[in-house]
Design a protein around this motif. Structure first.
Motif, PDB file in Angstrom:
ATOM      1  N   TYR A  93      45.940  21.331  58.342  1.00 37.16           N
ATOM      2  CA  TYR A  93      46.565  20.999  57.068  1.00 37.16           C
ATOM      3  C   TYR A  93      48.052  21.313  57.166  1.00 37.16           C
ATOM      4  N   TYR A  96      50.992  21.798  52.532  1.00 40.71           N
ATOM      5  CA  TYR A  96      50.351  22.885  51.797  1.00 40.71           C
ATOM      6  C   TYR A  96      50.041  22.520  50.352  1.00 40.71           C
ATOM      7  N   ILE A  97      50.519  21.372  49.917  1.00 46.12           N
ATOM      8  CA  ILE A  97      50.234  20.935  48.551  1.00 46.12           C
ATOM      9  C   ILE A  97      48.794  20.404  48.465  1.00 46.12           C
ATOM     10  N   ARG A  98      48.318  19.852  49.570  1.00 45.68           N
ATOM     11  CA  ARG A  98      47.026  19.193  49.558  1.00 45.68           C
ATOM     12  C   ARG A  98      45.909  20.183  49.276  1.00 45.68           C
ATOM     13  N   GLU A  99      45.067  19.815  48.360  1.00 44.03           N
ATOM     14  CA  GLU A  99      43.972  20.705  48.021  1.00 44.03           C
ATOM     15  C   GLU A  99      42.714  20.283  48.740  1.00 44.03           C
ATOM     16  N   PHE A 100      42.092  21.247  49.353  1.00 48.16           N
ATOM     17  CA  PHE A 100      40.855  21.002  50.062  1.00 48.16           C
ATOM     18  C   PHE A 100      39.703  21.085  49.067  1.00 48.16           C
ATOM     19  N   CYS A 137      34.427  31.599  51.596  1.00 49.37           N
ATOM     20  CA  CYS A 137      35.633  32.216  51.033  1.00 49.37           C
ATOM     21  C   CYS A 137      36.178  31.341  49.910  1.00 49.37           C
ATOM     22  N   ARG A 138      36.023  30.047  50.092  1.00 51.37           N
ATOM     23  CA  ARG A 138      36.496  29.153  49.056  1.00 51.37           C
ATOM     24  C   ARG A 138      35.719  29.361  47.752  1.00 51.37           C
ATOM     25  N   GLY A 141      36.797  32.534  46.280  1.00 54.01           N
ATOM     26  CA  GLY A 141      38.134  32.367  45.712  1.00 54.01           C
ATOM     27  C   GLY A 141      38.092  31.635  44.384  1.00 54.01           C
TER      28      GLY A 141
ATOM     29  N   GLU B  18      42.172  32.258  50.190  1.00 54.02           N
ATOM     30  CA  GLU B  18      41.559  31.192  49.404  1.00 54.02           C
ATOM     31  C   GLU B  18      41.894  31.308  47.926  1.00 54.02           C
ATOM     32  N   LEU B  19      42.406  32.451  47.520  1.00 56.00           N
ATOM     33  CA  LEU B  19      42.718  32.648  46.109  1.00 56.00           C
ATOM     34  C   LEU B  19      44.025  31.948  45.763  1.00 56.00           C
ATOM     35  N   ASP B  20      44.058  31.398  44.558  1.00 60.14           N
ATOM     36  CA  ASP B  20      45.360  30.870  44.160  1.00 60.14           C
ATOM     37  C   ASP B  20      46.280  32.053  43.861  1.00 60.14           C
ATOM     38  N   ASN B  46      50.442  28.928  55.294  1.00 59.38           N
ATOM     39  CA  ASN B  46      49.878  27.592  55.342  1.00 59.38           C
ATOM     40  C   ASN B  46      48.366  27.565  55.301  1.00 59.38           C
ATOM     41  N   LYS B  48      44.834  26.760  53.887  1.00 61.24           N
ATOM     42  CA  LYS B  48      44.524  25.436  53.353  1.00 61.24           C
ATOM     43  C   LYS B  48      44.750  25.306  51.859  1.00 61.24           C
ATOM     44  N   ASN B  49      44.551  26.377  51.155  1.00 66.52           N
ATOM     45  CA  ASN B  49      44.478  26.214  49.712  1.00 66.52           C
ATOM     46  C   ASN B  49      45.551  26.948  48.925  1.00 66.52           C
ATOM     47  N   ILE B  51      47.985  26.758  47.193  1.00 66.53           N
ATOM     48  CA  ILE B  51      48.883  25.833  46.511  1.00 66.53           C
ATOM     49  C   ILE B  51      49.890  26.642  45.730  1.00 66.53           C
ATOM     50  N   ASN B 120      54.962  31.936  49.788  1.00 68.02           N
ATOM     51  CA  ASN B 120      55.843  30.785  49.945  1.00 68.02           C
ATOM     52  C   ASN B 120      57.009  31.173  50.842  1.00 68.02           C
TER      53      ASN B 120
END
Lengths: 179, 334
Positions: A93, A96-100, A137-138, A141, B18-20, B46, B48-49, B51, B120
Motif C-alpha cells: 500500500y 496511505y489514504i487508501r482504506e483497506f 488486528c483490523r 482496531g 490498525e487503530l485510527d 505507512n 495500511k490503515n 488514515i 504522519n
C-alpha cells in the motif's frame, strides 16, 4: 452452464493432482487436516514441516502436535488458511489514504467474542500467519472507533491504574522465590 | 479474562497500527501502562490503515488547548487537567471527559501531538488551522515544518504571523488565511480596530508563493498593491478609497495572475466618484434592499470579460467571466 465460479478450476485440478495433506493436533487433542498450500500460510508450521522432513508420502502418518493452540482456534485458523491459500501477494500500500476493507467472509469468520478473538490473535502470532494477523488486528482496531477511554478499557479488558498498582503491590508483597 | 495488555508487544504494536489516529489518542488515556507503551511504540507511518485526517485545527491559550482532527475534537483543560472529546455533530455537554489530576494539560497535549507526528511523518496535510494566543507560548509543536496546502492562522498581531507562518513549507502552501482571533474578554466594542501591519509578513516566502489569500477581520492597510501577485484574494478593508478601486480595475485587467479579487469594506471614500469614472452601472435590485451594481470591462488579449460587482452589503468583487454571461443590455467598456 452452471459452473460455480466460487472455486477456480485450477484449484480443483491442483488439489486432485497434488493432494498433499498434513495432520495437526491441537492442544486439546482435536485432529485437523490441512492442505499444503494452506499450511504454507503459517510460517511456524511450514518451518516445522520442512524441518521434520515431512513429504507427501509420510505426512498423514506424522501428525504435528501444536500445544499452544486449542481446537476452537485451530478450526478457525484452518478455515482461514484454506480460504486464502491461493490469494495473490497483496500489493504494497503506497497510498496511505487508501482504506483497506476487510472482506465480508473474513469479517463473518472473525465475528467472535473478544475473549476468543484475543486467544485467536495469540495463536495466530505463534503460528506466524501474516494475513490472519492483519485481519484480526483490523477487527480489534475497528472496535475502538468512536469509543471513550472507559469504553475501551472494558472492550480491551485493561485494568485501571489503581488495579494495576494493587496488582503490583500484591506481587511485591508476596514472598519471592528466595523468601 | 484476556486483555489487550497481555499481547506480546509485537502484536500490540500491530493493533496500534490498525487503530485510527483518534482511537490511539483515546487509548492513551485508558491507563499508564498503555500510555507509556504507545509513547514508546514506533507507529509505522505507512501501515495500511493509518488514515490521517486531512485537517488539523489547533487552538492554544492559557486555559485550554483544543485539537481537532478531521471530525473529532479533543480539548485539554487547565482546570483539573480535564480532557474532553466529542464528535463533530455533538456539543460539549454530550461529549465525554476524563480528569488527569496529577498531570499537566500541556504535557498531556504534547504527548498526544507527538503521536500525531509519528503517524504522519511526512507532515503533509490538506489544512492546518492554528490559533496560538500567547506568542511566547512554550508549547513547541514545530520540530520541523508542516507541508499543508492550506494554512489558517488566527492572530491578533502581526508578530504571531511572523512567528508561526515560517513553520509551513512555502512550496506546498497554496492558500493562506489570516483571521482575527476571537478575543477572550469582550473589549468594550472599540470601533477603531488596531491596524494590522503587513510589513515583514510580505517578505516571507509563504506570502510570496501562496496563490490564494484571505484576510478576515484584521484591519490591514487598504493598499491593493500588497495583493496583486496572488491568484485569488479576499480581504477586508475598513475603508477603501475609490482611487484604489480604479487602480485595481486597471491592474486586474492587465494582471497575468489575478482571477478574483474580493474586498469587504465598511465604506468607500468618495464613492460618488465611481459612477463618474466607471460610467453608468448595470443595476439589479432584487428585493429593493440589497442591490448590486455591475460593470463590465474588456481584458486585453483575452476572450474573458472583467466584471466588477459592488453590493450594498459592502463588497467589491472583481472576477473574470465569459462573454456569454454578460447580461443583454450591459455595456462592456474599456
Amino acid at each position: 452452464m452452471s459452473v460455480e465460479p466460487e472455486v477456480p478450476i485450477v484449484q480443483v485440478e491442483e488439489v486432485r493432482e497434488n493432494p498433499v495433506l498434513y495432520k495437526i493436533i491441537s492442544s486439546d487433542n482435536h485432529v485437523f487436516t490441512i492442505s499444503e498450500h494452506a499450511v504454507k500460510l503459517s510460517k511456524t508450521l511450514w518451518d516445522l514441516i520442512t524441518n521434520l522432513g515431512l513429504t507427501a508420502e509420510n505426512a498423514l502418518d506424522n501428525p504435528i502436535p501444536v500445544e499452544n493452540v486449542n481446537g476452537k482456534n485451530m478450526e478457525t485458523i484452518v478455515q482461514f488458511c484454506e480460504r486464502h491459500k491461493y490469494d495473490e501477494e497483496e500489493p504494497e500500500y503506497t497510498n496511505y489514504i487508501r482504506e483497506f476493507v476487510l472482506p465480508e467472509w473474513d469479517r463473518q469468520l472473525l465475528s467472535i467474542d473478544n475473549e476468543e478473538l484475543f486467544q485467536l490473535i495469540l495463536a495466530t502470532n505463534y503460528l506466524d500467519i501474516q494475513k490472519l494477523m492483519d485481519y484480526c488486528c483490523r477487527v480489534i482496531g475497528d472496535m475502538a472507533k468512536d469509543k471513550t477511554p472507559e469504553e475501551l478499557r472494558i472492550i480491551y479488558g485493561i485494568p485501571t491504574d489503581a488495579e494495576d498498582d494493587a496488582l503490583e503491590r500484591s506481587a511485591s508483597d508476596s514472598p519471592g522465590p528466595s523468601g | 479474562m484476556s486483555s489487550l495488555i497481555d499481547f506480546p508487544s509485537v502484536v500490540l504494536d500491530k493493533v496500534l497500527n490498525e487503530l485510527d489516529l483518534f482511537s490511539v489518542l483515546t487509548l492513551r488515556k485508558v491507563s499508564h501502562g498503555l500510555r507509556s507503551f504507545i509513547d514508546d511504540s514506533t507507529l509505522q507511518r505507512n501501515s495500511k490503515n493509518s488514515i490521517f485526517p486531512p485537517k488539523i485545527r489547533l487552538e492554544i491559550n492559557e486555559e485550554f488547548i483544543l485539537l481537532e482532527l478531521g471530525s473529532k475534537t479533543i480539548q485539554y483543560e487547565k482546570h483539573q487537567c480535564q480532557v474532553l472529546w466529542k464528535k463533530e455533530s455533538e456539543d460539549w455537554s454530550r461529549g465525554k471527559s476524563k480528569m488527569f489530576e496529577e498531570e499537566n494539560f500541556e504535557e498531556l497535549f504534547l504527548k498526544d501531538f507527538a503521536i500525531i507526528l509519528k503517524r504522519n511523518n511526512s507532515r503533509r496535510l490538506e489544512c492546518f488551522e492554528l490559533g496560538i494566543q500567547d506568542i511566547d507560548s512554550k508549547i513547541d509543536i514545530f520540530s520541523s515544518e508542516f507541508k499543508a496546502k492550506e494554512v489558517i492562522l488566527k492572530v491578533s498581531e502581526p508578530d504571531q504571523v511572523l512567528k508561526f507562518l515560517p513553520f509551513f513549507d512555502a512550496g506546498t502552501l497554496e492558500k493562506l488565511v489570516l483571521m482575527a482571533a476571537e478575543r477572550q474578554e469582550q473589549e468594550d466594542e472599540k470601533d477603531d480596530k488596531e491596524k494590522f501591519n503587513l510589513r515583514g509578513i510580505e517578505e516571507l516566502p509563504q506570502w510570496k508563493q501562496a496563490k490564494n489569500i484571505e484576510v478576515q477581520g484584521l484591519n490591514v492597510a487598504p493598499k491593493i498593491e500588497n495583493f496583486l501577485h496572488f491568484s485569488t484574494v479576499k480581504v477586508y478593508f475598513e475603508s477603501v478609497a475609490y482611487q484604489e478601486v480604479m487602480l485595481l480595475k486597471e491592474k486586474f485587467a492587465t494582471s497575468s495572475t489575478l482571477t478574483r479579487f474580493e474586498i469587504l469594506f465598511d465604506y468607500i471614500t468618495d464613492d460618488e466618484q465611481l459612477n463618474t469614472v466607471l460610467g453608468e452601472s448595470f443595476k439589479e435590485l432584487d428585493d429593493g434592499l440589497h442591490g448590486q451594481e455591475r460593470w463590465f470591462f474588456r481584458i486585453p488579449n483575452s476572450q474573458e470579460i472583467g466584471e466588477l460587482v459592488i453590493t450594498t452589503m459592502g463588497s467589491i468583487v472583481f472576477s473574470r467571466v465569459s462573454r456569454d454571461s454578460v447580461p443583454g443590455g450591459a455595456v462592456v467598456r474599456d
